[in-house]
Write a protein that holds these residues in place. Sequence first.
Motif, PDB file in Angstrom:
ATOM      1  N   GLY A 163       0.788  -1.231   0.000  1.00  0.00           N
ATOM      2  CA  GLY A 163       0.000   0.000   0.000  1.00  0.00           C
ATOM      3  C   GLY A 163       0.814   1.270   0.000  1.00  0.00           C
ATOM      4  N   HIS A 164       2.021   1.226  -0.565  1.00  0.00           N
ATOM      5  CA  HIS A 164       2.903   2.392  -0.508  1.00  0.00           C
ATOM      6  C   HIS A 164       3.400   2.768  -1.905  1.00  0.00           C
ATOM      7  CE1 HIS A 164       2.931   1.985   3.862  1.00  0.00           C
ATOM      8  NE2 HIS A 164       2.977   0.689   3.628  1.00  0.00           N
ATOM      9  N   ARG A 165       3.237   4.044  -2.217  1.00  0.00           N
ATOM     10  CA  ARG A 165       3.615   4.508  -3.555  1.00  0.00           C
ATOM     11  C   ARG A 165       5.112   4.737  -3.709  1.00  0.00           C
ATOM     12  NH1 ARG A 165      -0.817   9.234  -3.516  1.00  0.00           N
ATOM     13  NH2 ARG A 165      -0.508   8.867  -1.276  1.00  0.00           N
ATOM     14  N   ARG A 166       5.814   4.942  -2.633  1.00  0.00           N
ATOM     15  CA  ARG A 166       7.255   5.215  -2.700  1.00  0.00           C
ATOM     16  C   ARG A 166       8.023   4.190  -1.870  1.00  0.00           C
ATOM     17  NH1 ARG A 166       6.538   8.033  -7.075  1.00  0.00           N
ATOM     18  NH2 ARG A 166       4.896   9.588  -6.753  1.00  0.00           N
ATOM     19  N   SER A 167       9.215   3.835  -2.331  1.00  0.00           N
ATOM     20  CA  SER A 167      10.058   2.908  -1.583  1.00  0.00           C
ATOM     21  C   SER A 167      10.564   3.579  -0.318  1.00  0.00           C
ATOM     22  CB  SER A 167      11.232   2.433  -2.445  1.00  0.00           C
ATOM     23  OG  SER A 167      12.063   3.529  -2.785  1.00  0.00           O
ATOM     24  N   ARG A 168      11.086   2.762   0.604  1.00  0.00           N
ATOM     25  CA  ARG A 168      11.462   3.289   1.907  1.00  0.00           C
ATOM     26  C   ARG A 168      12.583   4.326   1.836  1.00  0.00           C
ATOM     27  NH1 ARG A 168      12.536  -0.725   6.956  1.00  0.00           N
ATOM     28  NH2 ARG A 168      10.692  -1.704   6.025  1.00  0.00           N
ATOM     29  N   VAL A 169      13.437   4.242   0.817  1.00  0.00           N
ATOM     30  CA  VAL A 169      14.543   5.190   0.718  1.00  0.00           C
ATOM     31  C   VAL A 169      14.048   6.632   0.590  1.00  0.00           C
ATOM     32  CG1 VAL A 169      14.727   5.059  -1.802  1.00  0.00           C
ATOM     33  CG2 VAL A 169      16.746   5.636  -0.428  1.00  0.00           C
ATOM     34  N   TRP A 170      12.836   6.784   0.049  1.00  0.00           N
ATOM     35  CA  TRP A 170      12.286   8.133  -0.129  1.00  0.00           C
ATOM     36  C   TRP A 170      11.765   8.734   1.166  1.00  0.00           C
ATOM     37  CZ3 TRP A 170      13.589  10.836  -4.096  1.00  0.00           C
ATOM     38  CH2 TRP A 170      13.892  10.200  -5.309  1.00  0.00           C
ATOM     39  N   VAL A 171      11.713   7.941   2.237  1.00  0.00           N
ATOM     40  CA  VAL A 171      11.347   8.491   3.545  1.00  0.00           C
ATOM     41  C   VAL A 171      12.329   9.591   3.935  1.00  0.00           C
ATOM     42  CG1 VAL A 171      11.151   7.961   6.012  1.00  0.00           C
ATOM     43  CG2 VAL A 171      10.213   6.384   4.312  1.00  0.00           C
ATOM     44  N   ILE A 172      13.596   9.430   3.528  1.00  0.00           N
ATOM     45  CA  ILE A 172      14.618  10.438   3.802  1.00  0.00           C
ATOM     46  C   ILE A 172      14.855  11.322   2.574  1.00  0.00           C
ATOM     47  CG2 ILE A 172      16.978  10.846   4.564  1.00  0.00           C
ATOM     48  CD1 ILE A 172      15.203   9.527   6.647  1.00  0.00           C
ATOM     49  N   LEU A 173      15.110  10.681   1.440  1.00  0.00           N
ATOM     50  CA  LEU A 173      15.464  11.442   0.236  1.00  0.00           C
ATOM     51  C   LEU A 173      14.330  12.333  -0.240  1.00  0.00           C
ATOM     52  CD1 LEU A 173      17.454   8.859  -1.932  1.00  0.00           C
ATOM     53  CD2 LEU A 173      18.326  10.672  -0.440  1.00  0.00           C
ATOM     54  N   GLY A 174      13.104  11.940   0.054  1.00  0.00           N
ATOM     55  CA  GLY A 174      11.957  12.725  -0.411  1.00  0.00           C
ATOM     56  C   GLY A 174      11.949  14.151   0.097  1.00  0.00           C
TER      57      GLY A 174
END
Length: 211
Positions: free
Chosen positions: A82-93
């Motif tokens: 249910g997530h549109r972005r991978s976990r790396v984007w939690v920071i990079l986003g």
Amino acid sequence: MALVADSLVGVVAGAIDLWYANLVERVLADADSVSEAETNTGDLVYGLSGILETVTYLVAIVAFLTWLFRVRANAETLSPHGHRRSRVWVILGWIVPIVSLWFPKQIVDDVWDASNRDPSPPKGLFHAWWAAWLVGAWVSNIASRVLFNAEEPAELVTAARFDLVSIVLMLVAAVLAILVVRRISDAQEARLAEAAGAFPHSPAPTGYPWA
């Protein structure tokens, strides 16, 4: 707690902005009415408040991102797809230009959707928080540029008042962020309680790094 501390420091910094702007205006109106010691004290206090404000803001950012990374891990357990972005984007986003305007909001929305039992959980609070954050960050950037380029006393007054506006906006964003944190944390804690009730004799799932 870091967001609360940042908000309290913001209130103090805002009061110092008003005091410093008034001091500089007194200098502009009548330089002889303000002693050199008072001027030096004003410059020192204003400078130190800016440093303290920056430090607490950075601490609040680290604390918020740490919390977001944990609740995202929880949300992936609750809703793996249910997530549109991978976990790396939690920071990079937050730091990549352009996409920083909407990636973090998508990540928080997806965490909320995964954590809440409601099939269409309301997001009014989340919309308000993100709007306040974007506007506050934009005004804060302008305030920093004005202060950096300020050379004359009148420009310092403008910079101080701009900084006050940015502080008020970021305070609104911080208060809303606290509510967002509480809303998501409460929802995930409720899901954990449900899981514990369903399996009363089983250990807590190791995949749940609950914030």
